[in-house]
Motif scaffolding. Structure first.
Motif, PDB file in Angstrom:
ATOM      1  N   HIS A  36     101.843 -21.581  42.651  1.00  0.00           N
ATOM      2  CA  HIS A  36     101.375 -20.845  43.822  1.00  0.00           C
ATOM      3  C   HIS A  36     102.190 -19.576  44.057  1.00  0.00           C
ATOM      4  O   HIS A  36     103.368 -19.502  43.718  1.00  0.00           O
ATOM      5  N   SER A  37     101.536 -18.602  44.686  1.00  0.00           N
ATOM      6  CA  SER A  37     102.177 -17.327  45.006  1.00  0.00           C
ATOM      7  C   SER A  37     101.853 -16.941  46.451  1.00  0.00           C
ATOM      8  O   SER A  37     101.282 -17.720  47.213  1.00  0.00           O
ATOM      9  N   VAL A 214      88.731 -32.276  32.231  1.00  0.00           N
ATOM     10  CA  VAL A 214      89.254 -33.008  31.073  1.00  0.00           C
ATOM     11  C   VAL A 214      90.449 -33.892  31.384  1.00  0.00           C
ATOM     12  O   VAL A 214      90.925 -34.602  30.487  1.00  0.00           O
ATOM     13  N   GLY A 215      90.968 -33.889  32.614  1.00  0.00           N
ATOM     14  CA  GLY A 215      92.138 -34.714  32.852  1.00  0.00           C
ATOM     15  C   GLY A 215      92.703 -34.574  34.238  1.00  0.00           C
ATOM     16  O   GLY A 215      92.042 -34.097  35.161  1.00  0.00           O
ATOM     17  N   MET A 216      93.970 -34.995  34.374  1.00  0.00           N
ATOM     18  CA  MET A 216      94.633 -35.033  35.673  1.00  0.00           C
ATOM     19  C   MET A 216      96.130 -34.833  35.481  1.00  0.00           C
ATOM     20  O   MET A 216      96.665 -35.012  34.373  1.00  0.00           O
ATOM     21  N   GLU A 217      96.798 -34.492  36.558  1.00  0.00           N
ATOM     22  CA  GLU A 217      98.258 -34.451  36.537  1.00  0.00           C
ATOM     23  C   GLU A 217      98.805 -35.869  36.407  1.00  0.00           C
ATOM     24  O   GLU A 217      98.637 -36.689  37.312  1.00  0.00           O
ATOM     25  N   GLY A 218      99.447 -36.151  35.275  1.00  0.00           N
ATOM     26  CA  GLY A 218     100.152 -37.416  35.170  1.00  0.00           C
ATOM     27  C   GLY A 218     101.428 -37.380  35.986  1.00  0.00           C
ATOM     28  O   GLY A 218     101.807 -38.370  36.607  1.00  0.00           O
ATOM     29  N   ALA A 219     102.107 -36.222  35.972  1.00  0.00           N
ATOM     30  CA  ALA A 219     103.302 -35.997  36.792  1.00  0.00           C
ATOM     31  C   ALA A 219     103.005 -34.855  37.750  1.00  0.00           C
ATOM     32  O   ALA A 219     102.883 -33.705  37.322  1.00  0.00           O
ATOM     33  N   PRO A 220     102.850 -35.140  39.042  1.00  0.00           N
ATOM     34  CA  PRO A 220     102.583 -34.064  40.000  1.00  0.00           C
ATOM     35  C   PRO A 220     103.813 -33.194  40.203  1.00  0.00           C
ATOM     36  O   PRO A 220     104.924 -33.549  39.792  1.00  0.00           O
ATOM     37  N   GLY A 221     103.618 -32.061  40.854  1.00  0.00           N
ATOM     38  CA  GLY A 221     104.736 -31.192  41.182  1.00  0.00           C
ATOM     39  C   GLY A 221     105.465 -31.660  42.433  1.00  0.00           C
ATOM     40  O   GLY A 221     105.412 -32.825  42.808  1.00  0.00           O
ATOM     41  N   HIS A 222     106.193 -30.721  43.081  1.00  0.00           N
ATOM     42  CA  HIS A 222     106.995 -31.054  44.279  1.00  0.00           C
ATOM     43  C   HIS A 222     108.008 -32.157  43.960  1.00  0.00           C
ATOM     44  O   HIS A 222     108.100 -33.166  44.662  1.00  0.00           O
ATOM     45  N   SER A 270     104.537 -27.974  38.043  1.00  0.00           N
ATOM     46  CA  SER A 270     105.538 -27.759  39.091  1.00  0.00           C
ATOM     47  C   SER A 270     104.934 -27.787  40.487  1.00  0.00           C
ATOM     48  O   SER A 270     105.619 -28.137  41.448  1.00  0.00           O
ATOM     49  N   ASP A 271     103.653 -27.386  40.621  1.00  0.00           N
ATOM     50  CA  ASP A 271     103.046 -27.165  41.942  1.00  0.00           C
ATOM     51  C   ASP A 271     103.986 -26.318  42.797  1.00  0.00           C
ATOM     52  O   ASP A 271     104.203 -26.569  43.981  1.00  0.00           O
ATOM     53  N   SER A 272     104.558 -25.292  42.176  1.00  0.00           N
ATOM     54  CA  SER A 272     105.591 -24.492  42.833  1.00  0.00           C
ATOM     55  C   SER A 272     105.033 -23.718  44.022  1.00  0.00           C
ATOM     56  O   SER A 272     104.070 -22.965  43.887  1.00  0.00           O
ATOM     57  N   HIS A 273     105.629 -23.930  45.189  1.00  0.00           N
ATOM     58  CA  HIS A 273     105.373 -23.146  46.400  1.00  0.00           C
ATOM     59  C   HIS A 273     106.659 -22.426  46.820  1.00  0.00           C
ATOM     60  O   HIS A 273     106.721 -21.208  46.809  1.00  0.00           O
ATOM     61  N   VAL A 274     107.670 -23.245  47.205  1.00  0.00           N
ATOM     62  CA  VAL A 274     108.962 -22.715  47.635  1.00  0.00           C
ATOM     63  C   VAL A 274     110.051 -23.491  46.913  1.00  0.00           C
ATOM     64  O   VAL A 274     110.157 -24.717  47.048  1.00  0.00           O
ATOM     65  N   ASN A 275     110.880 -22.792  46.150  1.00  0.00           N
ATOM     66  CA  ASN A 275     111.922 -23.437  45.372  1.00  0.00           C
ATOM     67  C   ASN A 275     112.974 -24.053  46.281  1.00  0.00           C
ATOM     68  O   ASN A 275     113.227 -23.576  47.382  1.00  0.00           O
ATOM     69  N   GLN A 276     113.628 -25.099  45.774  1.00  0.00           N
ATOM     70  CA  GLN A 276     114.666 -25.779  46.555  1.00  0.00           C
ATOM     71  C   GLN A 276     115.802 -24.838  46.950  1.00  0.00           C
ATOM     72  O   GLN A 276     116.416 -25.021  48.012  1.00  0.00           O
ATOM     73  N   ARG A 277     116.090 -23.821  46.145  1.00  0.00           N
ATOM     74  CA  ARG A 277     117.168 -22.889  46.497  1.00  0.00           C
ATOM     75  C   ARG A 277     116.821 -22.097  47.755  1.00  0.00           C
ATOM     76  O   ARG A 277     117.706 -21.571  48.435  1.00  0.00           O
ATOM     77  N   GLY A 286     108.448 -24.592  34.850  1.00  0.00           N
ATOM     78  CA  GLY A 286     109.257 -24.883  33.676  1.00  0.00           C
ATOM     79  C   GLY A 286     110.663 -25.339  33.959  1.00  0.00           C
ATOM     80  O   GLY A 286     111.360 -25.778  33.042  1.00  0.00           O
ATOM     81  N   GLU A 287     111.116 -25.273  35.183  1.00  0.00           N
ATOM     82  CA  GLU A 287     112.492 -25.656  35.506  1.00  0.00           C
ATOM     83  C   GLU A 287     112.701 -27.157  35.330  1.00  0.00           C
ATOM     84  O   GLU A 287     113.763 -27.597  34.860  1.00  0.00           O
ATOM     85  N   TYR A 288     111.704 -27.954  35.690  1.00  0.00           N
ATOM     86  CA  TYR A 288     111.836 -29.416  35.617  1.00  0.00           C
ATOM     87  C   TYR A 288     110.708 -30.056  34.802  1.00  0.00           C
ATOM     88  O   TYR A 288     110.964 -30.914  33.969  1.00  0.00           O
ATOM     89  N   SER A 289     109.472 -29.635  35.031  1.00  0.00           N
ATOM     90  CA  SER A 289     108.313 -30.233  34.367  1.00  0.00           C
ATOM     91  C   SER A 289     107.704 -29.256  33.372  1.00  0.00           C
ATOM     92  O   SER A 289     107.619 -28.062  33.647  1.00  0.00           O
ATOM     93  N   LYS A 290     107.249 -29.798  32.244  1.00  0.00           N
ATOM     94  CA  LYS A 290     106.566 -28.991  31.238  1.00  0.00           C
ATOM     95  C   LYS A 290     105.407 -29.785  30.643  1.00  0.00           C
ATOM     96  O   LYS A 290     105.511 -31.008  30.451  1.00  0.00           O
ATOM     97  N   THR A 291     104.335 -29.079  30.349  1.00  0.00           N
ATOM     98  CA  THR A 291     103.255 -29.615  29.528  1.00  0.00           C
ATOM     99  C   THR A 291     103.293 -28.880  28.197  1.00  0.00           C
ATOM    100  O   THR A 291     103.136 -27.656  28.156  1.00  0.00           O
ATOM    101  N   TYR A 292     103.535 -29.612  27.121  1.00  0.00           N
ATOM    102  CA  TYR A 292     103.574 -29.029  25.778  1.00  0.00           C
ATOM    103  C   TYR A 292     102.213 -29.186  25.119  1.00  0.00           C
ATOM    104  O   TYR A 292     101.679 -30.302  25.037  1.00  0.00           O
TER     105      TYR A 292
END
Length: 456
Positions: A36-37, A214-222, A270-277, A286-292
């Motif tokens: 997200h942005s 075709v699929g779903m998030e196996g590991a969600p963000g947040h 990541s479902d990135s909205h607002v980083n923990q920092r 890419g900081e914690y979760s990746k799909t290869y």
């Protein structure tokens, strides 16, 4: 599960590539499909129509997100901002130009146009548009005509039929868009008790457009746990090792779908909205979760890899490459790989091989997480509830060659056909435990593969 069976019969199996050398130029391409942005806007609802407020859910520019993705080693990313009343105009006038700017600013990263689609009669999905001259208008038109959040009249599109209509429209487009259901069990009321996303809906949506949804998030963000991991706030229905219960429960929803032959894949984001920092609940892309994805560094081949299930999901950089193969134990016949199928006679000895590679570099918090276990999971098919077998391997069982770890398992091929998948962890938990508020996600890392199918 009768509904699952009936709907699964509508799903046509995918076929493997017929190219003489389909893997030429391919490598593991890490990415994130849910970011997200500032164009995930808030709304001033005192005006008619509601006025978008820039930066409502995230203050980050698309260029900033792309730079962070590049910093953490990603090679592709999808920009997926929220919709809302009349948001298609925001997509057209602001978000898409910001994507074009981000591509200029971070040209090393393959960046896809997309959005977090408001699913009619559901919750959310990552909608990914194939790159090309029509990518801007294709997204605007889908959002304008089918997003649940787009109309000014609440609830006017919140029906199962409208979602099926949306998928029927999308399966007729060229190039095809792609859709992945986000955080499927976040609204569940318990383990196996579903909320806004039900297994029967996943199958119905997939059957309506099997090359689109075709699929779903196996590991969600947040996953940066100032609050519950994944924002799965109901303690009775948490994530397990950071992964959604539909994925983690052996013999559960995902395994039942696979046992019926449904080509339905999992990812991590990541479902990135607002980083923990900055006080948020999220990691950067890419900081914690990746799909290869096993693909060439090209947009169309990356989407083709996602569509075909040539991918695995991982957290904390536990591994960065993987090979999962299934073949007859005597070496005869073909070899099945992730997203593909292999034909084996019922009961013939089959050999399952898993190889994974540990990264050379430390992860985002400077750690080299230990690999404590690998698991191979076999499910029978044949249109019935799956019969599951699991074999767990630890350091005393595997063979190590440099950064690669390898295990094999020889067992009879399932009588009615079936599938093989794998997972591994930095923990000793035979099955991932329920996540609790405030735990350290960096000490609870997992990877999950997509399946290899076994045909009779």
């Amino acid at each position: 599960m009768q509904t699952l069976l009936l709907l699964a019969l509508l799903t046509a199996p995918a076929t493997g590539s017929s190219s003489a050398d389909p893997d030429a130029g391919r490598d593991w391409q890490p990415g994130d499909h849910h970011v997200h942005s500032e164009w995930s806007v808030d709304w001033d609802r005192t005006t008619t129509p509601p006025t978008p407020i820039r930066g409502g859910d995230s203050s980050y520019t698309r260029s900033h997100n792309a730079e962070r993705a590049r910093h953490f080693g990603l090679r592709w990313m999808v920009h997926t901002d929220h919709g809302g009343p009349g948001h298609s105009a925001v997509t057209r006038d602001h978000a898409y130009p910001a994507l074009l700017q981000a591509r200029r600013d971070v040209p090393e990263l393959i960046q896809f146009n997309g959005m977090e689609f408001d699913v009619p009669a559901g919750e959310h999905a990552s909608l990914i548009i194939a790159p090309g001259p029509g990518e801007g208008e294709q997204l605007v038109s889908i959002e304008r005509d089918y997003s649940r959040g787009e109309p000014l009249e609440e609830g006017s599109r919140d029906t199962q039929q409208h979602m099926l209509d949306a998928l029927a429209h999308m399966r007729g487009l060229s190039p095809l868009p792609l859709m992945l259901i986000n955080h499927p069990s976040r609204t569940a009321t318990g383990v196996g008790r579903w909320g806004e996303v039900e297994p029967s809906e996943l199958l119905a949506w997939h059957a309506a457009a099997p090359e689109v949804l075709v699929g779903m998030e196996g590991a969600p963000g947040h996953q940066a746990t100032r609050t519950e991991r994944g924002l799965y706030r109901n303690a009775a229905a948490p994530t397990f090792g950071g992964f959604d219960q539909m994925t983690t429960q052996i013999g559960g929803v995902w395994d039942q779908m696979l046992a019926y032959g449904t080509r339905f894949w999992i990812t991590a984001s990541s479902d990135s909205h607002v980083n923990q920092r900055d006080g948020g609940n999220d990691f950067d892309p890419g900081e914690y979760s990746k799909t290869y994805v096993w693909a060439r560094p090209q947009g169309d081949d990356i989407l083709g890899g996602v569509r075909a299930g040539r991918m695995f999901a991982v957290t904390g950089d536990l591994i960065d490459a993987l090979q999962l193969t299934v073949q007859a134990a005597d070496g005869s016949g073909g070899v099945g790989r992730m997203g593909e199928s292999v034909t084996l006679a019922p009961g013939v000895p089959m050999r399952v091989r898993l190889r994974v590679r540990k990264p050379e570099s430390a992860n985002a918090v400077g750690q080299h997480p230990a690999l404590r276990q690998l698991q191979l999971i076999v499910g029978s098919g044949g249109g019935q509830a799956p019969q599951m077998q699991t074999r767990r391997f630890t350091a005393k069982d595997w063979k190590q060659e440099g950064a690669w770890y390898q295990v094999t398992w020889t067992l009879p091929a399932p009588e009615g056909g079936g599938f093989v998948r794998a997972r591994g962890s930095s923990t000793d938990e035979p099955t991932p435990l329920a996540d609790i508020k405030g735990e350290d996600p960096w000490q609870d890392l997992w990877f999950y593969t997509n399946p290899v199918f076994i045909d009779r």
